[in-house]
Scaffold this active site. Structure first.
Site, PDB file in Angstrom:
ATOM      1  N   SER A   1       1.037  -1.156   0.286  1.00 53.83           N
ATOM      2  CA  SER A   1      -0.044  -0.013   0.026  1.00 53.83           C
ATOM      3  C   SER A   1       0.930   1.293   0.067  1.00 53.83           C
ATOM      4  CB  SER A   1      -1.000   0.043   1.214  1.00 53.83           C
ATOM      5  OG  SER A   1      -0.026  -0.031   2.401  1.00 53.83           O
TER       6      SER A   1
ATOM      7  N   VAL B   1      -0.502  -8.838   8.338  1.00 51.64           N
ATOM      8  CA  VAL B   1       0.532  -9.925   8.546  1.00 51.64           C
ATOM      9  C   VAL B   1       0.722 -10.512   9.943  1.00 51.64           C
ATOM     10  CG1 VAL B   1       1.470  -9.359   6.289  1.00 51.64           C
ATOM     11  CG2 VAL B   1       2.673  -8.545   8.199  1.00 51.64           C
TER      12      VAL B   1
ATOM     13  N   SER C   1      17.116  -5.235   5.666  1.00 47.58           N
ATOM     14  CA  SER C   1      17.311  -3.768   6.014  1.00 47.58           C
ATOM     15  C   SER C   1      19.160  -3.704   6.064  1.00 47.58           C
ATOM     16  CB  SER C   1      16.797  -3.101   6.927  1.00 47.58           C
ATOM     17  OG  SER C   1      17.524  -1.767   7.420  1.00 47.58           O
TER      18      SER C   1
ATOM     19  N   TYR D   1      14.235  -3.546  16.001  1.00 49.91           N
ATOM     20  CA  TYR D   1      14.425  -3.506  14.424  1.00 49.91           C
ATOM     21  C   TYR D   1      15.707  -4.074  14.097  1.00 49.91           C
ATOM     22  CZ  TYR D   1      13.621  -1.469   9.607  1.00 49.91           C
ATOM     23  OH  TYR D   1      13.686  -1.380   8.238  1.00 49.91           O
TER      24      TYR D   1
ATOM     25  N   ALA E   1      17.177  -6.199  15.586  1.00 50.16           N
ATOM     26  CA  ALA E   1      17.245  -7.663  15.730  1.00 50.16           C
ATOM     27  C   ALA E   1      16.143  -8.627  14.877  1.00 50.16           C
ATOM     28  CB  ALA E   1      16.899  -7.662  17.127  1.00 50.16           C
ATOM     29  N   ALA E   2      15.005  -7.952  14.624  1.00 46.43           N
ATOM     30  CA  ALA E   2      14.214  -8.565  13.555  1.00 46.43           C
ATOM     31  C   ALA E   2      14.695  -8.544  12.121  1.00 46.43           C
ATOM     32  CB  ALA E   2      12.741  -7.680  13.380  1.00 46.43           C
ATOM     33  N   LYS E   3      15.329  -7.546  11.561  1.00 47.13           N
ATOM     34  CA  LYS E   3      15.956  -7.574  10.250  1.00 47.13           C
ATOM     35  C   LYS E   3      17.040  -8.419  10.164  1.00 47.13           C
ATOM     36  CE  LYS E   3      12.910  -4.769   8.515  1.00 47.13           C
ATOM     37  NZ  LYS E   3      12.043  -5.333   7.105  1.00 47.13           N
TER      38      LYS E   3
END
Ligand code: NDP
Length: 252
Positions: free
Chosen positions: A15, A64, A142, A157, A159-161
């Site tokens: 989007s 998601v 990223s 962020y 850690a997640a990426k």
């Protein structure tokens, strides 16, 4: 090369920003597109734009982080197209704080949105790809999935990426036998809704000039060539690759 006619591409986070840009690029290459996000009004507008390229477009309202939404999306896609060739996990968001201050809620939000969702969406759609013995999965990680940073406190962020990067390698190794490739793109700084407030400041522009060899932010469309390459039939022996598109940020 790189013709996607007849392919079905599912793109989360379509989007706005990078997901929207890639949706358009894939439609221009001839792919039928499933565009997913929570803001269905935006997806419906995008549908009109993409249909100008004479491709089929299916907008799906999907959070998601919701397994119900993901499973319903899969059913809808299989009913309409009968297969999935390409999946781009692009949806993302972040609650930013440093390790000393971050709350559990901020951590869980970011890891759920940026990492756990990538696992759940991949699990769902890779099972459809497996039936057809063909697939191209592209995870949008990223540069912050590869290195830390001194400008912003964004520990969850990172850690997640970073998790997305090694998830990509694990999935690549596991699904190679089904002719499914899995690669990640690590974008550098691109101005979008997610980043605009930070990137627009004089302070961050100064930081960017001293850390990005190309001395500029990425502009709309500069992610597309990498995504089309990884999504193509021709990239059949490319898997487990982590591709920074960052103006050189991670090479210095
Ligand atoms: P935007 O904020 O412009 O787009 C984020 C997209 O993710 C939107 O389409 C949003 O749709 C969707 N999204 C967010 N949360 C959810 C959710 N729970 N369920 C479904 N969709 C969701 O950001 P960008 O285009 O910049 O970011 C796209 C990806 O690229 C992200 O993964 C981001 O981390 C990554 N990235 C971006 C960089 C940049 O500089 N821009 C740099 C490095 C990585 P909606 O709100 O309608 O649901």
């Amino acid at each position: 090369m790189f013709d996607l006619t007849g392919r079905v591409a599912v793109i989360t986070g379509a989007s706005s920003g990078l997901g929207r840009q890639m949706s358009k690029a894939f439609a221009m290459q001839g792919a039928d597109i499933v565009i997913m996000a929570r803001r269905i009004d935006r997806l419906n507008e995008l549908k009109d734009e993409l249909e100008k390229y004479n491709v089929k477009v299916l907008p799906i309202k999907c959070d998601v982080t919701s397994i119900e939404d993901i499973n319903e999306s899969c059913i809808e896609v299989e009913n309409k197209f009968g297969k999935v060739d390409i999946l781009v996990n692009c949806a993302g968001a972040s609650k930013d704080a440093g390790v000393l201050d971050m709350t559990d809620e901020e951590w869980d939000f970011t890891v759920n949105t940026d990492l756990t969702s990538v696992f759940k969406v991949t699990r769902a759609f890779a099972n459809i790809m497996k039936k057809n013995n063909y697939g191209r999965i592209i995870n949008i990680s990223s540069i912050y999935g590869l290195v830390g940073n001194k400008a912003l406190s964004t520990v969850a962020y990172h850690a997640a990426k970073g998790g997305v990067v090694n998830f990509t390698r694990a999935v690549a190794a596991e699904l190679a036998k089904y002719n499914i490739t899995c690669n990640a793109i690590c974008p550098g700084y691109f101005e979008t809704e997610l980043t605009k407030d930070v990137l627009d400041t004089a302070e961050f522009k100064t930081y960017m000039k001293s850390t990005v060899p190309m001395q500029r932010y990425g502009v709309s469309g500069e992610l597309n060539a990498g995504a089309i390459f990884l999504a193509s039939c021709e990239a059949s022996y490319v898997t487990g690759v982590i591709l920074p598109i960052d103006g050189g940020y991670t090479c210095v």
